[in-house]
Design a protein around this motif. Structure first.
Motif, PDB file in Angstrom:
ATOM      1  N   VAL A  22       0.872  -1.159   0.089  1.00 37.14           N
ATOM      2  CA  VAL A  22       0.162  -0.220   0.041  1.00 37.14           C
ATOM      3  C   VAL A  22       0.942   1.186  -0.060  1.00 37.14           C
ATOM      4  N   ILE A  24       1.163   5.560   0.390  1.00 38.98           N
ATOM      5  CA  ILE A  24       0.151   6.214   0.954  1.00 38.98           C
ATOM      6  C   ILE A  24       0.966   7.802   0.436  1.00 38.98           C
ATOM      7  N   ASP A  40      -2.080  -0.936  -4.066  1.00 40.39           N
ATOM      8  CA  ASP A  40      -3.047   0.288  -3.427  1.00 40.39           C
ATOM      9  C   ASP A  40      -2.443   1.202  -3.351  1.00 40.39           C
ATOM     10  N   ARG A  42      -3.250   5.169  -1.480  1.00 43.56           N
ATOM     11  CA  ARG A  42      -4.003   6.225  -0.743  1.00 43.56           C
ATOM     12  C   ARG A  42      -3.478   7.786  -1.070  1.00 43.56           C
ATOM     13  N   ASP A  44      -3.881  11.525   0.088  1.00 46.73           N
ATOM     14  CA  ASP A  44      -4.383  12.668   0.915  1.00 46.73           C
ATOM     15  C   ASP A  44      -3.803  13.749   0.752  1.00 46.73           C
ATOM     16  N   LYS A  56      -6.216  -0.549  -6.389  1.00 51.20           N
ATOM     17  CA  LYS A  56      -7.281   0.215  -5.948  1.00 51.20           C
ATOM     18  C   LYS A  56      -6.570   1.565  -5.696  1.00 51.20           C
ATOM     19  N   ILE A  57      -7.253   2.636  -6.032  1.00 51.88           N
ATOM     20  CA  ILE A  57      -6.977   4.022  -5.735  1.00 51.88           C
ATOM     21  C   ILE A  57      -7.880   4.668  -4.646  1.00 51.88           C
ATOM     22  N   VAL A  58      -7.467   5.099  -3.607  1.00 53.81           N
ATOM     23  CA  VAL A  58      -8.484   5.966  -2.703  1.00 53.81           C
ATOM     24  C   VAL A  58      -7.915   7.287  -2.527  1.00 53.81           C
ATOM     25  N   VAL A  59      -8.914   8.098  -2.910  1.00 53.48           N
ATOM     26  CA  VAL A  59      -8.560   9.601  -2.731  1.00 53.48           C
ATOM     27  C   VAL A  59      -9.411  10.082  -1.668  1.00 53.48           C
ATOM     28  N   GLY A  60      -8.498  10.468  -0.393  1.00 53.84           N
ATOM     29  CA  GLY A  60      -9.289  10.849   0.848  1.00 53.84           C
ATOM     30  C   GLY A  60      -9.624  12.151   0.716  1.00 53.84           C
ATOM     31  N   ASP A  75     -12.158   4.603  -4.962  1.00 54.43           N
ATOM     32  CA  ASP A  75     -12.924   5.222  -3.907  1.00 54.43           C
ATOM     33  C   ASP A  75     -12.616   6.682  -4.019  1.00 54.43           C
TER      34      ASP A  75
END
Length: 152
Positions: A22, A24, A40, A42, A44, A56-60, A75
């Motif tokens: 992951v 970050i 993955d 993330r 922020d 997966k990409i998560v944009v906080g 997400d």
């Protein structure tokens, strides 16, 4: 003077640590350029450039991307300005703000999220868009219906 116990304790602690892939980008971090990774990610902080992964990409909520996204699933809770290409599920949550075209197989959006652009969910459109993602200056794929109307 030096004991072997310390070395054994350190090697044991390394094997106890979870091994995850992951990435970050923390709040307050700004990246100028493309990010390409396998696992993955993330975000922020802020990224100006392409963000691409096979996962997966998560944009906080505080995250912001100015550039294209290419991934398996995403997400989004923050801001994205650019083309978003997701092979599986794209989920806009919370106060997400997306300005740009979407290419995805499945799309969910909470009532508080905002989206301004076009959404393409036909498998051949998504596949064509993902095939072109390596050239970040490529024009977005235009559906066949619109191509016919442009010629008329």
């Amino acid at each position: 003077m030096f004991s072997n116990n310390n070395r054994n304790a350190r090697s044991e602690s390394k094997s106890i640590m979870p091994s995850s892939n992951v990435n970050i980008i923390g709040s307050g971090t700004s990246i100028q350029g493309d990010i390409v990774c396998e696992g993955d990610i993330r975000i922020d902080g802020q990224v100006n450039g392409l963000v691409s992964t096979k996962a997966k990409i998560v944009v906080g909520p505080e995250g912001e991307i100015i550039g294209d996204l290419v991934c398996q699933s995403a997400d989004i809770l923050g801001k994205v300005t650019g083309i978003v290409k997701v092979e599986d599920l794209l989920f806009l949550k919370g106060n997400a703000l997306v300005k740009g075209d979407l290419y995805t197989a499945h799309f969910e959006m909470e009532p508080t999220a905002k989206f301004n652009g076009r959404c393409f969910m036909e498998p051949e459109e998504v596949a064509a868009a993902n095939a072109n993602h390596k050239d970040k200056h490529a024009k977005p794929v235009v559906p066949a219906k619109e191509k016919v109307e442009e010629k008329a």
